[in-house]
Design a protein around this motif. Structure first.
Motif, PDB file in Angstrom:
ATOM      1  N   LEU A 117       0.826  -1.210   0.000  1.00 57.68           N
ATOM      2  CA  LEU A 117       0.000   0.000   0.000  1.00 57.68           C
ATOM      3  C   LEU A 117       0.858   1.256   0.000  1.00 57.68           C
ATOM      4  O   LEU A 117       0.516   2.256  -0.637  1.00 57.68           O
ATOM      5  CB  LEU A 117      -0.922   0.011   1.215  1.00 57.68           C
ATOM      6  CG  LEU A 117      -2.116  -0.943   1.177  1.00 57.68           C
ATOM      7  CD1 LEU A 117      -2.769  -1.030   2.560  1.00 57.68           C
ATOM      8  CD2 LEU A 117      -3.135  -0.478   0.144  1.00 57.68           C
ATOM      9  N   ALA A 118       1.977   1.199   0.715  1.00 59.31           N
ATOM     10  CA  ALA A 118       2.847   2.374   0.832  1.00 59.31           C
ATOM     11  C   ALA A 118       3.739   2.564  -0.380  1.00 59.31           C
ATOM     12  O   ALA A 118       4.407   3.599  -0.506  1.00 59.31           O
ATOM     13  CB  ALA A 118       3.710   2.246   2.086  1.00 59.31           C
ATOM     14  N   GLY A 119       3.769   1.583  -1.275  1.00 54.25           N
ATOM     15  CA  GLY A 119       4.636   1.693  -2.439  1.00 54.25           C
ATOM     16  C   GLY A 119       6.101   1.492  -2.126  1.00 54.25           C
ATOM     17  O   GLY A 119       6.974   2.029  -2.820  1.00 54.25           O
ATOM     18  N   ASP A 120       6.412   0.705  -1.084  1.00 55.39           N
ATOM     19  CA  ASP A 120       7.808   0.454  -0.729  1.00 55.39           C
ATOM     20  C   ASP A 120       8.556  -0.192  -1.901  1.00 55.39           C
ATOM     21  O   ASP A 120       8.002  -1.039  -2.611  1.00 55.39           O
ATOM     22  CB  ASP A 120       7.892  -0.480   0.488  1.00 55.39           C
ATOM     23  CG  ASP A 120       7.460   0.201   1.780  1.00 55.39           C
ATOM     24  OD1 ASP A 120       7.048   1.380   1.712  1.00 55.39           O
ATOM     25  OD2 ASP A 120       7.544  -0.443   2.837  1.00 55.39           O
ATOM     26  N   ALA A 121       9.807   0.183  -2.064  1.00 54.76           N
ATOM     27  CA  ALA A 121      10.622  -0.368  -3.149  1.00 54.76           C
ATOM     28  C   ALA A 121      11.152  -1.751  -2.817  1.00 54.76           C
ATOM     29  O   ALA A 121      11.422  -2.554  -3.725  1.00 54.76           O
ATOM     30  CB  ALA A 121      11.791   0.565  -3.449  1.00 54.76           C
ATOM     31  N   GLU A 122      11.320  -2.049  -1.529  1.00 50.67           N
ATOM     32  CA  GLU A 122      11.827  -3.351  -1.136  1.00 50.67           C
ATOM     33  C   GLU A 122      11.195  -3.798   0.170  1.00 50.67           C
ATOM     34  O   GLU A 122      10.614  -3.004   0.904  1.00 50.67           O
ATOM     35  CB  GLU A 122      13.354  -3.342  -0.993  1.00 50.67           C
ATOM     36  CG  GLU A 122      13.871  -2.501   0.156  1.00 50.67           C
ATOM     37  CD  GLU A 122      15.360  -2.682   0.404  1.00 50.67           C
ATOM     38  OE1 GLU A 122      16.011  -3.466  -0.319  1.00 50.67           O
ATOM     39  OE2 GLU A 122      15.876  -2.048   1.340  1.00 50.67           O
ATOM     40  N   GLU A 149       3.584  -7.031  -8.169  1.00 50.54           N
ATOM     41  CA  GLU A 149       3.467  -7.851  -6.956  1.00 50.54           C
ATOM     42  C   GLU A 149       2.086  -7.715  -6.333  1.00 50.54           C
ATOM     43  O   GLU A 149       1.530  -6.625  -6.252  1.00 50.54           O
ATOM     44  CB  GLU A 149       4.513  -7.384  -5.949  1.00 50.54           C
ATOM     45  CG  GLU A 149       4.873  -8.423  -4.917  1.00 50.54           C
ATOM     46  CD  GLU A 149       5.961  -9.361  -5.396  1.00 50.54           C
ATOM     47  OE1 GLU A 149       5.659 -10.560  -5.556  1.00 50.54           O
ATOM     48  OE2 GLU A 149       7.096  -8.900  -5.606  1.00 50.54           O
ATOM     49  N   THR A 150       1.509  -8.832  -5.894  1.00 44.71           N
ATOM     50  CA  THR A 150       0.251  -8.827  -5.156  1.00 44.71           C
ATOM     51  C   THR A 150       0.507  -9.297  -3.727  1.00 44.71           C
ATOM     52  O   THR A 150       1.584  -9.809  -3.410  1.00 44.71           O
ATOM     53  CB  THR A 150      -0.789  -9.761  -5.793  1.00 44.71           C
ATOM     54  OG1 THR A 150      -0.337 -11.120  -5.660  1.00 44.71           O
ATOM     55  CG2 THR A 150      -1.003  -9.426  -7.268  1.00 44.71           C
ATOM     56  N   GLY A 151      -0.506  -9.162  -2.883  1.00 42.18           N
ATOM     57  CA  GLY A 151      -0.381  -9.685  -1.539  1.00 42.18           C
ATOM     58  C   GLY A 151      -0.057 -11.169  -1.542  1.00 42.18           C
ATOM     59  O   GLY A 151       0.722 -11.647  -0.713  1.00 42.18           O
ATOM     60  N   ALA A 152      -0.640 -11.900  -2.492  1.00 42.17           N
ATOM     61  CA  ALA A 152      -0.414 -13.347  -2.572  1.00 42.17           C
ATOM     62  C   ALA A 152       1.010 -13.676  -2.995  1.00 42.17           C
ATOM     63  O   ALA A 152       1.670 -14.513  -2.373  1.00 42.17           O
ATOM     64  CB  ALA A 152      -1.413 -13.975  -3.543  1.00 42.17           C
ATOM     65  N   ASP A 195      -3.860   1.183  -7.964  1.00 39.77           N
ATOM     66  CA  ASP A 195      -3.156  -0.010  -8.434  1.00 39.77           C
ATOM     67  C   ASP A 195      -2.546  -0.752  -7.249  1.00 39.77           C
ATOM     68  O   ASP A 195      -2.689  -1.977  -7.111  1.00 39.77           O
ATOM     69  CB  ASP A 195      -2.087   0.404  -9.443  1.00 39.77           C
ATOM     70  CG  ASP A 195      -1.104  -0.713  -9.747  1.00 39.77           C
ATOM     71  OD1 ASP A 195      -1.543  -1.850 -10.002  1.00 39.77           O
ATOM     72  OD2 ASP A 195       0.120  -0.451  -9.721  1.00 39.77           O
ATOM     73  N   ARG A 196      -1.871  -0.028  -6.365  1.00 40.37           N
ATOM     74  CA  ARG A 196      -1.282  -0.648  -5.171  1.00 40.37           C
ATOM     75  C   ARG A 196      -2.364  -1.211  -4.256  1.00 40.37           C
ATOM     76  O   ARG A 196      -2.203  -2.283  -3.658  1.00 40.37           O
ATOM     77  CB  ARG A 196      -0.422   0.365  -4.411  1.00 40.37           C
ATOM     78  CG  ARG A 196       0.768   0.880  -5.199  1.00 40.37           C
ATOM     79  CD  ARG A 196       1.803   1.512  -4.285  1.00 40.37           C
ATOM     80  NE  ARG A 196       1.301   2.632  -3.506  1.00 40.37           N
ATOM     81  CZ  ARG A 196       1.377   3.902  -3.890  1.00 40.37           C
ATOM     82  NH1 ARG A 196       1.939   4.225  -5.056  1.00 40.37           N
ATOM     83  NH2 ARG A 196       0.920   4.880  -3.107  1.00 40.37           N
ATOM     84  N   HIS A 197      -3.468  -0.496  -4.142  1.00 39.16           N
ATOM     85  CA  HIS A 197      -4.603  -0.913  -3.318  1.00 39.16           C
ATOM     86  C   HIS A 197      -5.123  -2.273  -3.785  1.00 39.16           C
ATOM     87  O   HIS A 197      -5.327  -3.196  -2.980  1.00 39.16           O
ATOM     88  CB  HIS A 197      -5.690   0.159  -3.433  1.00 39.16           C
ATOM     89  CG  HIS A 197      -6.933  -0.099  -2.654  1.00 39.16           C
ATOM     90  ND1 HIS A 197      -7.207   0.524  -1.466  1.00 39.16           N
ATOM     91  CD2 HIS A 197      -7.987  -0.900  -2.903  1.00 39.16           C
ATOM     92  CE1 HIS A 197      -8.389   0.124  -1.011  1.00 39.16           C
ATOM     93  NE2 HIS A 197      -8.874  -0.742  -1.871  1.00 39.16           N
ATOM     94  N   ILE A 198      -5.334  -2.403  -5.084  1.00 39.70           N
ATOM     95  CA  ILE A 198      -5.860  -3.654  -5.641  1.00 39.70           C
ATOM     96  C   ILE A 198      -4.873  -4.794  -5.427  1.00 39.70           C
ATOM     97  O   ILE A 198      -5.246  -5.903  -5.035  1.00 39.70           O
ATOM     98  CB  ILE A 198      -6.192  -3.475  -7.136  1.00 39.70           C
ATOM     99  CG1 ILE A 198      -7.392  -2.537  -7.292  1.00 39.70           C
ATOM    100  CG2 ILE A 198      -6.471  -4.823  -7.813  1.00 39.70           C
ATOM    101  CD1 ILE A 198      -7.645  -2.078  -8.708  1.00 39.70           C
ATOM    102  N   ARG A 199      -3.595  -4.533  -5.653  1.00 42.55           N
ATOM    103  CA  ARG A 199      -2.591  -5.586  -5.499  1.00 42.55           C
ATOM    104  C   ARG A 199      -2.385  -5.970  -4.035  1.00 42.55           C
ATOM    105  O   ARG A 199      -2.217  -7.143  -3.707  1.00 42.55           O
ATOM    106  CB  ARG A 199      -1.275  -5.134  -6.137  1.00 42.55           C
ATOM    107  CG  ARG A 199      -1.346  -5.053  -7.654  1.00 42.55           C
ATOM    108  CD  ARG A 199      -0.015  -4.773  -8.297  1.00 42.55           C
ATOM    109  NE  ARG A 199       0.454  -3.407  -8.112  1.00 42.55           N
ATOM    110  CZ  ARG A 199       1.478  -3.055  -7.352  1.00 42.55           C
ATOM    111  NH1 ARG A 199       2.167  -3.980  -6.678  1.00 42.55           N
ATOM    112  NH2 ARG A 199       1.841  -1.785  -7.261  1.00 42.55           N
ATOM    113  N   ALA A 200      -2.428  -4.996  -3.137  1.00 37.26           N
ATOM    114  CA  ALA A 200      -2.216  -5.280  -1.715  1.00 37.26           C
ATOM    115  C   ALA A 200      -3.341  -6.142  -1.148  1.00 37.26           C
ATOM    116  O   ALA A 200      -3.099  -7.018  -0.312  1.00 37.26           O
ATOM    117  CB  ALA A 200      -2.112  -3.980  -0.927  1.00 37.26           C
ATOM    118  N   PHE A 201      -4.579  -5.911  -1.598  1.00 34.50           N
ATOM    119  CA  PHE A 201      -5.727  -6.639  -1.056  1.00 34.50           C
ATOM    120  C   PHE A 201      -6.095  -7.866  -1.877  1.00 34.50           C
ATOM    121  O   PHE A 201      -7.222  -8.378  -1.778  1.00 34.50           O
ATOM    122  CB  PHE A 201      -6.921  -5.695  -0.923  1.00 34.50           C
ATOM    123  CG  PHE A 201      -6.717  -4.618   0.113  1.00 34.50           C
ATOM    124  CD1 PHE A 201      -5.891  -4.818   1.204  1.00 34.50           C
ATOM    125  CD2 PHE A 201      -7.354  -3.401  -0.008  1.00 34.50           C
ATOM    126  CE1 PHE A 201      -5.705  -3.838   2.169  1.00 34.50           C
ATOM    127  CE2 PHE A 201      -7.186  -2.405   0.947  1.00 34.50           C
ATOM    128  CZ  PHE A 201      -6.353  -2.627   2.034  1.00 34.50           C
TER     129      PHE A 201
END
Length: 307
Positions: A125-130, A159-162, A218-224
């Protein structure tokens, strides 16, 4: 090494599997009590419990570790170390002090960033690089103990949460086996700067706010993905969005700009989101072309905006 393993979900099961394969003596497994799940809501064992039973390891499922009788049972094991991974119960000081080498936690972040319950989703969600995994010596504070080993890798663009969960579980399993083979290890105290907390995911967070930027959504969808699934509202109905890419297009917030066989492009607060996989309530995850067969969305339609 004779040890107690404490964990509950798949992330922890992967570490337990690696520890057993490395030849350590897992004398006891602690895991959460069985929970109701599935359509029939029958009691289901945790992934860690299933793996332990497959390997003939004794399983203990106390509702708390603060009970003196429970602590006496743990002490009787005579473990040299306890390994903890996503267990779900607080370890009181009396338990932390039991093993000769203490209790080691497998934490899926680069501490002190993202202490707490949901480091995988919060990093996305935070868009961390690593991100990475720390093997930490546990103490009374929440993920505050010194770090014995750490490993890091870049977070991929898609990358997704999974997928991130699986990569971190694999790294955590490898690092904890390495740590067990090197005990006692010197601990590196966590710096005071850079501390962030990964609060537990609330299902209410899944709702998409189209006024945010396409990059954020985009990050929201991938994180959840997979839990709890990013949710949009259309004509009062919930639609989960599973796959999308941000675009530079623009328009009225929440408005569908165009539709084709591969994507539905929706205007955001900044940019637009090309959604390629959706799911209606009670339905299956579908590619756009299949979703449109039963739900004819068109350019000009608008997703509901949060109140």
């Amino acid at each position: 090494m004779r040890l107690i393993f404490a964990g509950t979900p798949d992330f922890a099961a992967q570490a337990l599997r690696a520890i057993v394969a490395a030849g350590h003596e897992v004398a006891l497994v602690l895991t959460q009590p069985d929970r109701p799940a599935g359509r029939g809501m029958a009691l289901q064992p945790s992934p860690v419990k299933r793996l332990a039973l497959e390997n003939g390891i004794a399983v203990f499922q106390p509702p708390t570790l603060r009970d003196a009788a429970v602590q006496a049972q743990l002490a009787a094991v005579g473990a040299e170390v306890m390994v903890v991974a996503a267990y779900g119960l607080i370890l009181p000081q009396a338990v932390l002090d039991l093993p000769r080498f203490g209790c080691l936690n497998i934490h899926a972040s680069l501490l002190p960033r993202w202490r707490g319950a949901a480091p995988i989703q919060r990093a996305l969600l935070a868009g961390d690089a690593e991100t990475g995994v720390c093997i930490m010596q546990m103490e009374a504070g929440l993920d505050t103990g010194p770090v014995l080993l750490r490993g890091a890798f870049p977070i991929a663009a898609a990358e997704t949460g999974a997928t991130l969960h699986d990569r971190l579980a694999e790294l955590g399993a490898r690092l904890v086996v390495e740590a067990l083979g090197k005990l006692p290890l010197p601990g590196e105290p966590q710096p005071a700067a850079g501390v962030t907390y990964a609060q537990k995911i609330d299902k209410a967070e899944a709702l998409i706010d189209w006024s945010r930027s396409a990059a954020e959504l985009d990050r929201h969808i991938r994180a959840f993905n997979p839990f709890p699934g990013a949710q949009a509202q259309f004509a009062g109905q919930t639609v989960k969005l599973w796959r999308a890419v941000p675009l530079a297009d623009g328009g009225e917030i929440g408005r569908i700009l165009r539709v084709d066989r591969d994507s539905i492009v929706v205007a955001c607060g900044s940019g637009a989101l090309a959604v390629s996989e959706l799911q209606k309530a009670g339905g299956k995850r579908l590619a756009v072309r299949d979703f449109l067969a039963g739900h004819p969305l068109k350019a000009g339609d608008r997703f509901d905006l949060p109140a």
